[in-house]
Write an enzyme that holds these catalytic residues in place. Structure first.
Site, mmCIF file in Angstrom:
data_model
loop_
_atom_site.group_PDB
_atom_site.id
_atom_site.type_symbol
_atom_site.label_atom_id
_atom_site.label_comp_id
_atom_site.label_asym_id
_atom_site.label_seq_id
_atom_site.Cartn_x
_atom_site.Cartn_y
_atom_site.Cartn_z
ATOM 1 N N ASP A 84 -83.084 -36.921 -54.246
ATOM 2 C CA ASP A 84 -84.188 -37.468 -53.465
ATOM 3 C C ASP A 84 -84.024 -38.976 -53.371
ATOM 4 O O ASP A 84 -84.053 -39.677 -54.387
ATOM 5 C CB ASP A 84 -85.511 -37.107 -54.143
ATOM 6 N N SER A 95 -95.645 -36.224 -52.352
ATOM 7 C CA SER A 95 -95.292 -37.635 -52.386
ATOM 8 C C SER A 95 -96.486 -38.497 -52.779
ATOM 9 O O SER A 95 -97.061 -38.320 -53.852
ATOM 10 C CB SER A 95 -94.718 -38.052 -51.026
ATOM 11 N N HIS A 101 -86.915 -35.173 -49.818
ATOM 12 C CA HIS A 101 -88.219 -35.501 -50.390
ATOM 13 C C HIS A 101 -89.288 -34.480 -50.013
ATOM 14 O O HIS A 101 -90.460 -34.677 -50.347
ATOM 15 C CB HIS A 101 -88.602 -36.895 -49.860
#
Length: 268
Positions: free
Chosen positions: A221, A98, A249
């Protein structure tokens, strides 16, 4: 302690594995190095693996937290730069989940010789919708409301965000673990990291990245869509993207075998 030892202590650095190539595993917002535990057993026979916690997260030295440094992602990139320098790592493969994908990218500009490749798991250079040419997934007012909820009801914030991040059709135990991870992070550290994550815009930095890059994108996602992955692939010169059929995610937790295979193929 020496300066290098202080850095390794500060960021709770652990080194495992037996390979000659070094993997740096960098956790995302609200998490810590424990989130890599499904992936590391699949890679430690082939790679030397460096695990760490950003200052303010996990078992890092909280007394080392500096408010001004960690108000933007550059401060977290400094953690990466200092860890790699303390370990004297060169030609490392940086694996960021991320927001750490962007953090690793920023660090690679400062110390390019310490990187060879980057792997980005569910990355996004900007979470904001900025019409007419970019849609990061969230309106600014919605994100501001989410950040404000951290002050009003921190447990409620964690209970709302964790299922969104982990995604549908995944283990309830993983969602509970992520909720617990969010809740265990002191809000005085979590809120600045959240603001740095969700309100930053690093789109202009993508075309400066010169290291070969693999983007691993979840097919479903809520935080970083497939379109975001395509956007990044088009901007990063030496990049490829793999779409993994999954919800959520956190591919390194929900699809660790697939992620390990993709990393091994890309890096070897």
């Amino acid at each position: 302690m020496s300066a290098s030892q202080e850095i390794l202590h500060r960021n709770n650095v652990k080194v495992i594995g037996n390979g000659s190539t070094t993997l740096i595993l960098a956790h995302g917002f609200g998490c810590d190095q424990n989130m890599w535990r499904f992936l590391t057993p699949l890679l430690d026979a082939d790679f030397r693996i460096v695990l760490f916690d950003y200052v303010g997260c996990g078992k890092s030295d909280l007394s080392a937290y500096k408010k001004q440094r960690y108000q933007n992602l550059a401060g977290y990139a400094e953690d990466v730069e200092e860890i790699l320098s303390a370990l004297n790592v060169v030609d490392a493969i940086f694996v960021g989940h991320s927001v750490s994908s962007v953090i690793g990218m920023l660090a690679s500009y400062k110390i390019p010789e310490r990187f060879s490749k980057l792997v980005m798991i569910c990355p996004s250079p900007c979470f904001l919708n900025l019409p007419q040419d970019y849609f990061g997934g969230f309106e600014r007012e919605d994100l501001e409301e989410l950040i404000n909820l951290m002050d009003k009801n921190y447990i409620g914030w964690a209970n709302y965000l964790a299922p969104l991040v982990m995604g549908d059709n995944n283990s309830p135990e993983l969602t509970r673990e992520l909720t617990s991870s969010f809740c265990s992070t002191d809000p005085k550290f979590a809120k600045p990291f959240a603001k740095a994550t969700f309100f930053s815009d690093h789109r202009s930095a993508l075309d400066k990245l010169e290291h070969p890059t693999l983007i691993l994108q979840s097919s479903n996602d809520s935080l970083a869509s497939v379109d975001i992955g395509h956007y990044m692939q088009n901007k990063i010169r030496q990049s490829t993207m793999e779409i993994i059929q999954a919800y959520g995610h956190c591919l390194h937790m929900t699809r660790p075998s697939i992620v390990a295979d993709k990393i091994r193929t890309f890096c070897c």
